[in-house]
Enzyme design. Sequence first.
Site, PDB file in Angstrom:
ATOM      1  N   TYR A   1      -4.433  -0.851   9.628  1.00  0.00           N
ATOM      2  CA  TYR A   1      -4.029  -0.880   7.938  1.00  0.00           C
ATOM      3  C   TYR A   1      -2.531  -0.758   8.140  1.00  0.00           C
ATOM      4  O   TYR A   1      -2.136  -1.021   7.633  1.00  0.00           O
ATOM      5  CB  TYR A   1      -4.833   0.056   7.639  1.00  0.00           C
ATOM      6  CG  TYR A   1      -4.691  -0.260   6.312  1.00  0.00           C
ATOM      7  CD1 TYR A   1      -4.996  -1.865   5.334  1.00  0.00           C
ATOM      8  CD2 TYR A   1      -4.130   0.475   4.997  1.00  0.00           C
ATOM      9  CE1 TYR A   1      -5.672  -1.616   4.179  1.00  0.00           C
ATOM     10  CE2 TYR A   1      -4.506   0.348   4.016  1.00  0.00           C
ATOM     11  CZ  TYR A   1      -4.519  -0.972   3.152  1.00  0.00           C
ATOM     12  OH  TYR A   1      -4.356  -1.236   1.990  1.00  0.00           O
TER      13      TYR A   1
ATOM     14  N   SER B   1       1.087  -1.634  -0.002  1.00  0.00           N
ATOM     15  CA  SER B   1       0.071  -0.188   0.388  1.00  0.00           C
ATOM     16  C   SER B   1       0.521   1.090  -0.045  1.00  0.00           C
ATOM     17  O   SER B   1       2.345   1.356   0.444  1.00  0.00           O
ATOM     18  CB  SER B   1      -0.808   0.198   1.486  1.00  0.00           C
ATOM     19  OG  SER B   1      -1.404   1.117   1.381  1.00  0.00           O
TER      20      SER B   1
HETATM   21  P1  NAP Z   1     -11.976  -5.244  -1.694  1.00  0.00           P
HETATM   22  O1  NAP Z   1     -12.189  -4.940  -3.281  1.00  0.00           O
HETATM   23  O2  NAP Z   1     -12.484  -5.071  -0.596  1.00  0.00           O
HETATM   24  O3  NAP Z   1     -11.082  -6.630  -2.476  1.00  0.00           O
HETATM   25  C1  NAP Z   1     -10.365  -7.125  -1.181  1.00  0.00           C
HETATM   26  C2  NAP Z   1     -10.656  -8.720  -1.236  1.00  0.00           C
HETATM   27  O4  NAP Z   1     -10.212  -9.263   0.004  1.00  0.00           O
HETATM   28  C3  NAP Z   1     -11.656  -9.243  -1.625  1.00  0.00           C
HETATM   29  O5  NAP Z   1     -11.958 -10.500  -2.230  1.00  0.00           O
HETATM   30  C4  NAP Z   1     -12.281  -9.548  -0.340  1.00  0.00           C
HETATM   31  O6  NAP Z   1     -13.278 -10.842   0.170  1.00  0.00           O
HETATM   32  C5  NAP Z   1     -10.932 -10.467   0.277  1.00  0.00           C
HETATM   33  N1  NAP Z   1     -11.171 -10.566   1.863  1.00  0.00           N
HETATM   34  C6  NAP Z   1     -10.716  -8.747   2.843  1.00  0.00           C
HETATM   35  N2  NAP Z   1     -10.866 -10.533   4.232  1.00  0.00           N
HETATM   36  C7  NAP Z   1     -11.003 -11.768   3.940  1.00  0.00           C
HETATM   37  C8  NAP Z   1     -10.997 -12.037   4.323  1.00  0.00           C
HETATM   38  N3  NAP Z   1     -11.375 -12.848   5.893  1.00  0.00           N
HETATM   39  N4  NAP Z   1     -10.965 -13.991   3.806  1.00  0.00           N
HETATM   40  C9  NAP Z   1     -11.398 -14.130   2.848  1.00  0.00           C
HETATM   41  N5  NAP Z   1     -11.142 -12.465   1.393  1.00  0.00           N
HETATM   42  C10 NAP Z   1     -11.192 -11.902   2.071  1.00  0.00           C
HETATM   43  O7  NAP Z   1     -10.571  -4.099  -2.094  1.00  0.00           O
HETATM   44  P2  NAP Z   1      -9.404  -3.853  -2.906  1.00  0.00           P
HETATM   45  O8  NAP Z   1      -9.003  -2.350  -3.018  1.00  0.00           O
HETATM   46  O9  NAP Z   1      -9.238  -4.643  -3.942  1.00  0.00           O
HETATM   47  O10 NAP Z   1      -7.788  -4.480  -1.955  1.00  0.00           O
HETATM   48  C11 NAP Z   1      -7.322  -5.560  -2.579  1.00  0.00           C
HETATM   49  C12 NAP Z   1      -6.280  -5.321  -1.891  1.00  0.00           C
HETATM   50  O11 NAP Z   1      -5.559  -4.295  -2.323  1.00  0.00           O
HETATM   51  C13 NAP Z   1      -5.902  -5.034  -0.234  1.00  0.00           C
HETATM   52  O12 NAP Z   1      -4.241  -5.959  -0.028  1.00  0.00           O
HETATM   53  C14 NAP Z   1      -5.906  -3.643  -0.313  1.00  0.00           C
HETATM   54  O13 NAP Z   1      -5.395  -3.258   1.533  1.00  0.00           O
HETATM   55  C15 NAP Z   1      -5.148  -3.129  -1.466  1.00  0.00           C
HETATM   56  N6  NAP Z   1      -4.764  -2.127  -1.448  1.00  0.00           N
HETATM   57  C16 NAP Z   1      -6.417  -1.384  -2.110  1.00  0.00           C
HETATM   58  C17 NAP Z   1      -6.206   0.164  -2.378  1.00  0.00           C
HETATM   59  C18 NAP Z   1      -6.913   0.122  -3.111  1.00  0.00           C
HETATM   60  O14 NAP Z   1      -6.810   1.536  -3.378  1.00  0.00           O
HETATM   61  N7  NAP Z   1      -8.082   0.268  -3.150  1.00  0.00           N
HETATM   62  C19 NAP Z   1      -4.561   0.701  -2.174  1.00  0.00           C
HETATM   63  C20 NAP Z   1      -3.833   0.249  -1.531  1.00  0.00           C
HETATM   64  C21 NAP Z   1      -3.681  -0.875  -1.242  1.00  0.00           C
HETATM   65  P3  NAP Z   1     -14.742  -9.917  -0.035  1.00  0.00           P
HETATM   66  O15 NAP Z   1     -15.508  -9.928  -1.597  1.00  0.00           O
HETATM   67  O16 NAP Z   1     -15.270 -11.759   0.140  1.00  0.00           O
HETATM   68  O17 NAP Z   1     -14.781  -9.113   1.495  1.00  0.00           O
END
Ligand code: NAP
Length: 252
Positions: free
Chosen positions: A157, A144
């Site tokens: 986080y 991140s």
């Molecule tokens: P997202 O759309 O909320 O996706 C998160 C994913 O993690 C979903 O598939 C979610 O499943 C899964 N997950 C969370 N808790 C879980 C659990 N206990 N067991 C199994 N699966 C679980 O968000 P995203 O932005 O794509 O995030 C993906 C990664 O990128 C994360 O590590 C996040 O911190 C990182 N990130 C995102 C951003 C951004 O701007 N979006 C920036 C930096 C880093 P469900 O759909 O079932 O909840």
Amino acid sequence: MSSNPFDLSGKVAVVTGANTGIGQGVAVALAEAGADIALVARSDASETVGLIEKAGRRAITIKADLSTIEPCELIVDEAASALGGVNILVNNAGIIRRNDAVDFTEDDWDAVVDTNLKTLFFLSQAAGRHMIDNGGGSIINIASMLTFQGGIRVASYTASKSGVGGLTKLLANEWAAKGIRVNAIAPGYIATNNTAALQADETRNRQILERIPAGRWGEPGDLGGAAVFLASDAACYVQGHVLAVDGGWLAR
Ligand code: NAP
């Protein structure tokens, strides 16, 4: 053997949180580069399965709740027996909780650190043991901007993603000689469920956009090229690196 160093034909990738968002974008990009994919998800991942099959690759779904380390060994065993091995692991699943530091609860601390950091380590351990016994591999952790910066109102986080940066380097140090490369991708602001609240907040949305030199939110597919690179032989001498894919956010 392909002369294209980015080719992932014959490789198997495990991608966590692959039903939506960045996990889906990365899983599809790895499939388009030739890999078969084991999707790890607690929610319905059929949309991602469809996209991978459309790319001509095999996809299986492994249902798992990653808030505990209990499913880690099973995930690697299941992926390996269904698809013939595990060459690539993408630790993507993650959550965020927001509150002022003075009010931050133990539950909001444990939930985030357990999913984003503890499970990431123990799933890497399970995959690492398999890769050490089977000719190596590549592990990609989703970090991140808060691997580099402090953030605000997201204590657990920030702790977890700063920890991901440290573990990426530690595992690279321990496993480079065993044929495993461990790197991370640090996404900037990407339009997913995780950032829906920020996108919906007019003021925050404007402030964020003003700081991104590229002038737009990232899309999950924007992470695909970096993931394919780090997964592939093109990155054969890249170890312990955290690659920002942020539209220039950190350069500002
Ligand atoms: P997202 O759309 O909320 O996706 C998160 C994913 O993690 C979903 O598939 C979610 O499943 C899964 N997950 C969370 N808790 C879980 C659990 N206990 N067991 C199994 N699966 C679980 O968000 P995203 O932005 O794509 O995030 C993906 C990664 O990128 C994360 O590590 C996040 O911190 C990182 N990130 C995102 C951003 C951004 O701007 N979006 C920036 C930096 C880093 P469900 O759909 O079932 O909840």
